[in-house]
Design a protein around this motif. Structure first.
Motif, PDB file in Angstrom:
ATOM      1  N   SER A  34      19.244  24.576  -0.566  1.00 50.78           N
ATOM      2  CA  SER A  34      18.125  25.516  -0.611  1.00 50.78           C
ATOM      3  C   SER A  34      17.131  24.987  -1.635  1.00 50.78           C
ATOM      4  O   SER A  34      17.460  24.080  -2.414  1.00 50.78           O
ATOM      5  CB  SER A  34      18.615  26.907  -1.021  1.00 50.78           C
ATOM      6  OG  SER A  34      18.999  26.908  -2.384  1.00 50.78           O
ATOM      7  N   ALA A  36      16.362  26.307  -4.344  1.00 51.22           N
ATOM      8  CA  ALA A  36      16.938  26.542  -5.673  1.00 51.22           C
ATOM      9  C   ALA A  36      18.000  25.505  -6.047  1.00 51.22           C
ATOM     10  O   ALA A  36      18.174  25.192  -7.216  1.00 51.22           O
ATOM     11  CB  ALA A  36      17.542  27.947  -5.749  1.00 51.22           C
ATOM     12  N   SER A  37      18.692  24.963  -5.067  1.00 51.18           N
ATOM     13  CA  SER A  37      19.771  24.008  -5.357  1.00 51.18           C
ATOM     14  C   SER A  37      19.365  22.555  -5.138  1.00 51.18           C
ATOM     15  O   SER A  37      20.142  21.646  -5.447  1.00 51.18           O
ATOM     16  CB  SER A  37      20.997  24.317  -4.502  1.00 51.18           C
ATOM     17  OG  SER A  37      20.745  24.052  -3.127  1.00 51.18           O
ATOM     18  N   GLU A  64      10.859  18.467  -0.315  1.00 55.64           N
ATOM     19  CA  GLU A  64      10.829  19.927  -0.417  1.00 55.64           C
ATOM     20  C   GLU A  64       9.973  20.581   0.663  1.00 55.64           C
ATOM     21  O   GLU A  64      10.314  21.661   1.143  1.00 55.64           O
ATOM     22  CB  GLU A  64      10.396  20.336  -1.810  1.00 55.64           C
ATOM     23  CG  GLU A  64      11.436  19.935  -2.848  1.00 55.64           C
ATOM     24  CD  GLU A  64      11.097  20.393  -4.254  1.00 55.64           C
ATOM     25  OE1 GLU A  64      10.375  21.395  -4.410  1.00 55.64           O
ATOM     26  OE2 GLU A  64      11.572  19.734  -5.187  1.00 55.64           O
ATOM     27  N   GLU A  77      19.010  31.669   3.941  1.00 63.70           N
ATOM     28  CA  GLU A  77      18.179  31.167   2.847  1.00 63.70           C
ATOM     29  C   GLU A  77      18.558  29.747   2.443  1.00 63.70           C
ATOM     30  O   GLU A  77      18.135  29.267   1.395  1.00 63.70           O
ATOM     31  CB  GLU A  77      18.282  32.107   1.652  1.00 63.70           C
ATOM     32  CG  GLU A  77      17.691  33.472   1.930  1.00 63.70           C
ATOM     33  CD  GLU A  77      17.766  34.407   0.745  1.00 63.70           C
ATOM     34  OE1 GLU A  77      18.064  33.948  -0.376  1.00 63.70           O
ATOM     35  OE2 GLU A  77      17.543  35.603   0.945  1.00 63.70           O
ATOM     36  N   TYR A  78      19.357  29.092   3.254  1.00 63.50           N
ATOM     37  CA  TYR A  78      19.744  27.703   3.031  1.00 63.50           C
ATOM     38  C   TYR A  78      19.890  27.030   4.380  1.00 63.50           C
ATOM     39  O   TYR A  78      19.886  27.674   5.422  1.00 63.50           O
ATOM     40  CB  TYR A  78      21.056  27.613   2.243  1.00 63.50           C
ATOM     41  CG  TYR A  78      22.263  28.043   3.043  1.00 63.50           C
ATOM     42  CD1 TYR A  78      23.022  27.095   3.727  1.00 63.50           C
ATOM     43  CD2 TYR A  78      22.623  29.378   3.158  1.00 63.50           C
ATOM     44  CE1 TYR A  78      24.119  27.475   4.490  1.00 63.50           C
ATOM     45  CE2 TYR A  78      23.708  29.776   3.914  1.00 63.50           C
ATOM     46  CZ  TYR A  78      24.460  28.821   4.583  1.00 63.50           C
ATOM     47  OH  TYR A  78      25.527  29.193   5.335  1.00 63.50           O
TER      48      TYR A  78
END
Length: 121
Positions: A34, A36-37, A64, A77-78
């Motif tokens: 995701s 975030a990761s 990204e 969300e991933y």
């Protein structure tokens, strides 16, 4: 023509680079990713591959924008990590022969290629 079939140091360095890419791609493909990761996963990939013999540097950049586009179409969300989300450079040094390899998208495919071979005799 020579009868010597022993690989040169440059050929061995190229082989080692190919091993690193095979390991990187097949070890991490399918890993949940995701926004975030993405950064921590990129660093984990770098650290993991740099552990291998003769590997002197690994740089992993997550694409990204491509990741965001994939997530815009997803119900979660991933998504799963694939080569389309990565740009990678791997540097291998074997007996003074430095090999630089790269993976980046080309015509919709994550193409791995040899960029340069230095220190050849």
């Amino acid at each position: 023509m020579t009868d010597d079939v022993t690989p040169t140091d440059a050929e061995t360095a190229c082989f080692e680079a190919g091993i690193k890419f095979g390991s990187l791609y097949h070890q991490f493909a399918g890993t949940p990713i995701s926004p975030a990761s993405a950064g921590s996963l990129a660093r984990a990939i770098e650290d993991s591959i740099e552990n291998q013999p003769h590997c002197t540097a690994v740089t992993v950049d997550v694409r990204e924008e491509e990741l965001e586009e994939a997530l815009a179409e997803a119900s979660a969300e991933y998504t799963e990590l694939t080569g389309r989300f990565l740009e990678v450079e791997i540097v291998v040094d074997y007996e003074g022969c430095e090999v630089v390899t790269r993976m980046e998208m080309e015509d919709g495919y994550p193409l791995m290629r040899l960029e340069s071979v230095g220190g050849r005799e």
